[in-house]
Design an enzyme around this catalytic site. Structure first.
Site, PDB file in Angstrom:
ATOM      1  N   GLY A 338     115.549 -56.425  25.387  1.00 44.45           N
ATOM      2  CA  GLY A 338     114.843 -55.385  26.155  1.00 44.45           C
ATOM      3  C   GLY A 338     115.803 -54.332  26.689  1.00 44.45           C
ATOM      4  N   GLU A 361     123.672 -34.171   3.909  1.00 46.67           N
ATOM      5  CA  GLU A 361     124.749 -34.096   2.902  1.00 46.67           C
ATOM      6  C   GLU A 361     124.472 -35.003   1.696  1.00 46.67           C
ATOM      7  OE1 GLU A 361     128.686 -33.240   4.132  1.00 46.67           O
ATOM      8  OE2 GLU A 361     128.062 -32.766   6.176  1.00 46.67           O
TER       9      GLU A 361
HETATM   10  N1  CAA Z   1     132.149 -31.150  -8.243  1.00 49.36           N
HETATM   11  C1  CAA Z   1     132.151 -29.943  -8.876  1.00 49.36           C
HETATM   12  N2  CAA Z   1     131.151 -29.560  -9.701  1.00 49.36           N
HETATM   13  C2  CAA Z   1     130.145 -30.410  -9.886  1.00 49.36           C
HETATM   14  C3  CAA Z   1     130.061 -31.663  -9.266  1.00 49.36           C
HETATM   15  C4  CAA Z   1     131.137 -32.011  -8.410  1.00 49.36           C
HETATM   16  N3  CAA Z   1     131.149 -33.189  -7.778  1.00 49.36           N
HETATM   17  N4  CAA Z   1     128.933 -32.284  -9.629  1.00 49.36           N
HETATM   18  C5  CAA Z   1     128.304 -31.448 -10.466  1.00 49.36           C
HETATM   19  N5  CAA Z   1     129.028 -30.324 -10.616  1.00 49.36           N
HETATM   20  C6  CAA Z   1     128.692 -29.159 -11.442  1.00 49.36           C
HETATM   21  C7  CAA Z   1     128.605 -29.506 -12.906  1.00 49.36           C
HETATM   22  O1  CAA Z   1     129.871 -29.411 -13.522  1.00 49.36           O
HETATM   23  C8  CAA Z   1     127.634 -28.465 -13.384  1.00 49.36           C
HETATM   24  O2  CAA Z   1     128.264 -27.209 -13.470  1.00 49.36           O
HETATM   25  P1  CAA Z   1     128.534 -26.438 -14.857  1.00 49.36           P
HETATM   26  O3  CAA Z   1     127.222 -26.347 -15.576  1.00 49.36           O
HETATM   27  O4  CAA Z   1     129.093 -25.133 -14.433  1.00 49.36           O
HETATM   28  O5  CAA Z   1     129.516 -27.318 -15.593  1.00 49.36           O
HETATM   29  C9  CAA Z   1     126.661 -28.330 -12.245  1.00 49.36           C
HETATM   30  O6  CAA Z   1     127.388 -28.722 -11.079  1.00 49.36           O
HETATM   31  C10 CAA Z   1     125.411 -29.168 -12.371  1.00 49.36           C
HETATM   32  O7  CAA Z   1     125.794 -30.506 -12.539  1.00 49.36           O
HETATM   33  P2  CAA Z   1     124.692 -31.644 -12.764  1.00 49.36           P
HETATM   34  O8  CAA Z   1     123.859 -31.292 -13.964  1.00 49.36           O
HETATM   35  O9  CAA Z   1     125.414 -32.952 -12.771  1.00 49.36           O
HETATM   36  O10 CAA Z   1     123.836 -31.505 -11.448  1.00 49.36           O
HETATM   37  P3  CAA Z   1     122.268 -31.690 -11.248  1.00 49.36           P
HETATM   38  O11 CAA Z   1     121.598 -30.398 -11.392  1.00 49.36           O
HETATM   39  O12 CAA Z   1     121.833 -32.875 -12.034  1.00 49.36           O
HETATM   40  O13 CAA Z   1     122.186 -32.040  -9.646  1.00 49.36           O
HETATM   41  C11 CAA Z   1     122.508 -33.409  -7.730  1.00 49.36           C
HETATM   42  C12 CAA Z   1     123.007 -32.892  -9.091  1.00 49.36           C
HETATM   43  C13 CAA Z   1     123.431 -34.581  -7.472  1.00 49.36           C
HETATM   44  C14 CAA Z   1     121.080 -33.903  -7.689  1.00 49.36           C
HETATM   45  C15 CAA Z   1     122.719 -32.256  -6.721  1.00 49.36           C
HETATM   46  O14 CAA Z   1     121.682 -31.313  -6.823  1.00 49.36           O
HETATM   47  C16 CAA Z   1     122.833 -32.732  -5.299  1.00 49.36           C
HETATM   48  O15 CAA Z   1     123.915 -33.185  -4.874  1.00 49.36           O
HETATM   49  N6  CAA Z   1     121.751 -32.621  -4.504  1.00 49.36           N
HETATM   50  C17 CAA Z   1     121.792 -32.929  -3.091  1.00 49.36           C
HETATM   51  C18 CAA Z   1     122.148 -31.699  -2.303  1.00 49.36           C
HETATM   52  C19 CAA Z   1     122.663 -32.052  -0.947  1.00 49.36           C
HETATM   53  O16 CAA Z   1     123.490 -32.935  -0.777  1.00 49.36           O
HETATM   54  N7  CAA Z   1     122.222 -31.294   0.031  1.00 49.36           N
HETATM   55  C20 CAA Z   1     122.696 -31.412   1.369  1.00 49.36           C
HETATM   56  C21 CAA Z   1     122.992 -30.039   1.906  1.00 49.36           C
HETATM   57  S1  CAA Z   1     124.138 -29.906   3.218  1.00 49.36           S
HETATM   58  C22 CAA Z   1     123.318 -30.477   4.558  1.00 49.36           C
HETATM   59  O17 CAA Z   1     122.898 -31.594   4.576  1.00 49.36           O
HETATM   60  C23 CAA Z   1     123.119 -29.560   5.723  1.00 49.36           C
HETATM   61  C24 CAA Z   1     124.179 -29.572   6.691  1.00 49.36           C
HETATM   62  O18 CAA Z   1     124.390 -28.554   7.365  1.00 49.36           O
HETATM   63  C25 CAA Z   1     124.967 -30.780   6.975  1.00 49.36           C
END
Ligand code: CAA
Length: 378
Positions: A338, A361
């Site tokens: 509690g 993030e």
């Molecule tokens: N480092 C560098 N580049 C990367 C990468 C990495 N770790 N991962 C992917 N990329 C690049 C790829 O090389 C590719 O680029 P190119 O075509 O130029 O080669 C591009 O990114 C797309 O890669 P993917 O096809 O692998 O990516 P995807 O479209 O399938 O999406 C995902 C990946 C993981 C779903 C991504 O969209 C994601 O991380 N989404 C979540 C977003 C997020 O974390 N948002 C939080 C925002 S911040 C926040 O929370 C607010 C705050 O203020 C704290």
């Protein structure tokens, strides 16, 4: 994990700062929904707003393990203070340090490292959360400047920020390919905070919705290559996720310390609670998960220090630490019974603060997506 002498000294320093300066304010920060500016000033004085910024740009010149230790120690007392430092350093300072030109570094890093400006990161939008590539904010080339229009959501530090990393399309596409990154001075006309979110936890940390209405951005503020902004975002989030993992670890450690002490002192059925094997087993599991989280965070931080790949390791660290924080804080309330459910005890705050680490993030589901994609490449 054993830290060497230098890192142990850094932990002791961060611990002392957190216990002396943050702990006495933590309950009020939660209650009042604000981190006092005097505390932000002390964070800056101690170099905590430019942790890994080289000294030539006014930073503390520390490494990424030092940074993780700092965020853990701050969050052990106050998760709002932990995330202010984490979002500022990981999401605003780091991309400028890593992708910025010399001019951009000279202009923005001293402002950020000194605490003159707090930083934020504007990727998400009302209809672009986990699917960040679908954002629609647009930056139009106006010849001598860019003009940005759009709405950004869930912006940590959005209320205080003087510098923002903004992601906007410079080519009309329906995926990530047309995205570019910009450094935006939030004092520019057209930068409007339209809402500050009321939240379950991290109440001292501001979360803003921001409208950009014809915001003029100098040509020189494009960060990295045009249309390569999604890479800037993803690489930045790889590091940001270590910071949030460290925040989650600090929350878990803070809740554990409190509940562990409580079970030593609270007498029921004629003996302290921690003489009961059922309680001992919970304490043992809490301690194990916390130690495992710390190892994952140190591993990702070491890899970042050594300039190795760390996307997989940062996702491991964030996923495991966030789920640990949620589990440990739930159990901490249970152990305090509690009392734990009341506002007189800090464990209910740790419980509320823990939840966000499974969301921002990159949600835990997104971490699993990142982990699976990286493992498939091995
Ligand atoms: N480092 C560098 N580049 C990367 C990468 C990495 N770790 N991962 C992917 N990329 C690049 C790829 O090389 C590719 O680029 P190119 O075509 O130029 O080669 C591009 O990114 C797309 O890669 P993917 O096809 O692998 O990516 P995807 O479209 O399938 O999406 C995902 C990946 C993981 C779903 C991504 O969209 C994601 O991380 N989404 C979540 C977003 C997020 O974390 N948002 C939080 C925002 S911040 C926040 O929370 C607010 C705050 O203020 C704290």
């Amino acid at each position: 994990m054993l830290l060497d002498e230098e890192k142990t000294e850094i932990r002791d320093l961060c611990k002392k700062f957190s216990d002396n300066e943050v702990h006495p304010l933590a309950m009020d920060i939660d209650k009042n929904g604000e981190i006092p500016s005097a505390l932000v000033g002390k964070l800056a004085e101690n170099g905590f707003l430019g942790v890994f910024v080289p000294e030539e740009f006014g930073g503390a010149g520390m490494d990424y393990l030092d940074y993780s230790i700092l965020v853990e120690e701050l969050s052990r007392n106050c998760a709002s203070t932990g995330v202010l430092v984490s979002a500022h350093n990981s999401l605003c300072v780091w991309p400028i340090l890593n992708f910025g030109t010399e001019e951009q570094k000279k202009e923005f890093l001293p402002r950020l490292a000194s605490g003159q400006d707090i930083g934020c990161f504007c990727l998400s939008e009302p209809n672009a959360g986990s699917d960040a590539g679908s954002l629609t904010t647009f930056a139009e080339d106006k010849g001598d400047h860019w003009e940005i229009n759009g709405v950004k959501n869930w912006i940590t530090n959005g209320k205080e920020a003087g510098v923002a990393i903004v992601f906007a399309k410079t080519q009309k596409t329906d995926n990530y390919k047309g995205i570019s990154a910009f450094i935006v001075d939030t004092k520019t006309e057209g930068w409007n905070i339209i809402k500050i979110e009321e939240k379950l936890g991290i109440k001292g940390s501001s979360t803003a919705q921001i409208a950009l209405d014809k915001v003029k951005v100098p040509k020189g503020n494009l960060l990295g290559q045009p249309e390569k902004g999604f890479r800037v975002a993803m690489a930045t989030l790889d590091g940001g996720r270590i910071g949030i993992a460290a925040q989650a670890l600090g929350i878990a450690q803070g809740a554990f310390d409190y509940a562990n002490n409580y079970t030593k002192e609270r007498v029921q059925f004629g003996a302290p609670l921690n003489k009961l094997q059922g309680v001992q087993f919970i304490i043992a599991d809490m301690s194990t998960k916390i130690s495992a989280s710390r190892l994952l965070i140190y591993d990702a931080s070491h890899r970042k220090n050594k300039e190795m790949q760390y996307s997989l390791e940062s996702a491991h660290a964030k996923l495991f630490s966030a789920e640990t924080a949620m589990w440990v804080t739930t159990k901490a309330i249970q152990l305090c019974g509690g009392n734990g459910y009341t506002k007189e005890y800090p464990v209910e705050r740790f419980f509320r603060d823990a939840k966000i680490t499974e969301i921002y993030e990159g949600t835990s589901e997104i971490q699993r997506v990142v982990i699976a994609a990286n493992v498939a490449k091995q």
